[in-house]
Write a protein that holds these residues in place. Structure first.
Motif, PDB file in Angstrom:
ATOM      1  N   ILE A  29      78.733   1.674  19.359  1.00 26.34           N
ATOM      2  CA  ILE A  29      78.808   0.335  18.766  1.00 26.34           C
ATOM      3  C   ILE A  29      77.838   0.215  17.596  1.00 26.34           C
ATOM      4  N   ASP A  30      76.649   0.768  17.746  1.00 23.72           N
ATOM      5  CA  ASP A  30      75.693   0.753  16.623  1.00 23.72           C
ATOM      6  C   ASP A  30      76.320   1.379  15.381  1.00 23.72           C
ATOM      7  N   GLN A  31      76.959   2.524  15.581  1.00 19.66           N
ATOM      8  CA  GLN A  31      77.559   3.243  14.458  1.00 19.66           C
ATOM      9  C   GLN A  31      78.739   2.469  13.869  1.00 19.66           C
ATOM     10  N   THR A  32      79.524   1.835  14.726  1.00 15.70           N
ATOM     11  CA  THR A  32      80.669   1.045  14.255  1.00 15.70           C
ATOM     12  C   THR A  32      80.195  -0.142  13.424  1.00 15.70           C
ATOM     13  N   VAL A  33      79.176  -0.836  13.914  1.00 16.10           N
ATOM     14  CA  VAL A  33      78.634  -1.985  13.194  1.00 16.10           C
ATOM     15  C   VAL A  33      78.099  -1.551  11.826  1.00 16.10           C
ATOM     16  N   THR A  34      77.341  -0.463  11.811  1.00 19.46           N
ATOM     17  CA  THR A  34      76.782   0.036  10.548  1.00 19.46           C
ATOM     18  C   THR A  34      77.885   0.395   9.561  1.00 19.46           C
ATOM     19  N   ALA A  35      78.932   1.047  10.050  1.00 14.33           N
ATOM     20  CA  ALA A  35      80.036   1.468   9.179  1.00 14.33           C
ATOM     21  C   ALA A  35      80.780   0.271   8.597  1.00 14.33           C
TER      22      ALA A  35
END
Length: 227
Positions: A198-204
Motif C-alpha cells: 500500500i505504501d508503494q501504491t500510494v507513492t506511485a
C-alpha cells in the motif's frame, strides 16, 4: 479668368461611381477581417477560460490528493492511542454492541481495536469524498491516466477496511503470509516502506498525479513572476 473651383456634374458622377466600386470591393474584405478578428478573439478567450479551469482543477486535485495521503497515514498509524480505544468502547456501548460481545476481556479488546480503526476511517470520509469528486473533471481536462490514479489512491481506504475486518477475524491461526499481508495493509511502513504494497501504491499514484498537475501550477506561477 476661368473659375476652376467648380467641378462639372458629370465628373462628380464618375467619382461617385468610382467610390461605389471601391466600396463593393472592400466591403467583403472588411467583413472578412472583422470575422477573422472575432474568431481569434473568441478562441483566445476560450483558451484563457480553459487554462483558468485547468489551473483551478489542478490545484483542487492536488489539495485533495495530499489530504487523502495524510488521511491514509492517519488510519494506518501503527500506534493505537488509549483515548482512541476509550472512544471505541464508548461507541460500542452506545450502540449496544458491547453487551453482545462473547469471549471475555480479550475479545472486547479485539472488538474495540476494530472499532477504533472504523472510527479512524469514518473521520476521513470528507477527504475521501473530496478526492472522489475530482475524478470527472480530472478525466475531462487531463485524461484517463489522472482519473485512474485518483481512483486507485482512493481505493486504498477500502483495501485497509477489508484487512481491518480480516484482522478482527484472525485468531492467530492464519498462515504467516496472510498475517503479514494483514499487518502491511493496516500498518504504514510495515515491515518497511519499500516492502509495503500500500505504501508503494500510494507513492506511485501521488507521483502520477503530481506529474500531471504540478507543471500546470508551476507554469502559471512562472507567468505571474514574469509580469
Amino acid at each position: 479668368m476661368p473659375d476652376t473651383s467648380a467641378v462639372p456634374i458629370s465628373n462628380w458622377t464618375e467619382v461617385a461611381a468610382m467610390l461605389q466600386g471601391i466600396g463593393a470591393v472592400l466591403g467583403p474584405v472588411v467583413v472578412g477581417i472583422a470575422a477573422w478578428i472575432g474568431r481569434n478573439t473568441f478562441e483566445s478567450w476560450r483558451q484563457q477560460k480553459l487554462s483558468e479551469r485547468r489551473i483551478e482543477q489542478a490545484e483542487r486535485i492536488l489539495t485533495a490528493t495530499y489530504k487523502a495521503r495524510r488521511s491514509l497515514s492517519y488510519v494506518r498509524n501503527p500506534m493505537m492511542l488509549g483515548h482512541e480505544l476509550d472512544a471505541a468502547n464508548a461507541t460500542l456501548k452506545e450502540s449496544g454492541e458491547w453487551d453482545k460481545i462473547i469471549g471475555g476481556e480479550q475479545e472486547r479488546e479485539r472488538v474495540a481495536t476494530t472499532q477504533a480503526y472504523y472510527n479512524r476511517l469514518n473521520r476521513t470520509l470528507d477527504d475521501r469524498r473530496a478526492l472522489e469528486e475530482c475524478q470527472p473533471m480530472a478525466r475531462a481536462l487531463f485524461g484517463e491516466q489522472l482519473e485512474k490514479a485518483i481512483e486507485t489512491l482512493n481505493h486504498q481506504f477500502r483495501t485497509v477496511q477489508i484487512y481491518v475486518d480480516a484482522n478482527h477475524r484472525d485468531r492467530n491461526d492464519a498462515d504467516t503470509d496472510f498475517r503479514g499481508k494483514i499487518s502491511s495493509a493496516i500498518f504504514e511502513g510495515y515491515p518497511s516502506s519499500a516492502e509495503n504494497e500500500i505504501d508503494q501504491t500510494v507513492t506511485a499514484q501521488v507521483g502520477i498525479i503530481e506529474s500531471i498537475c504540478l507543471p500546470i501550477l508551476r507554469l502559471e506561477a512562472a507567468k505571474n513572476i514574469g509580469r
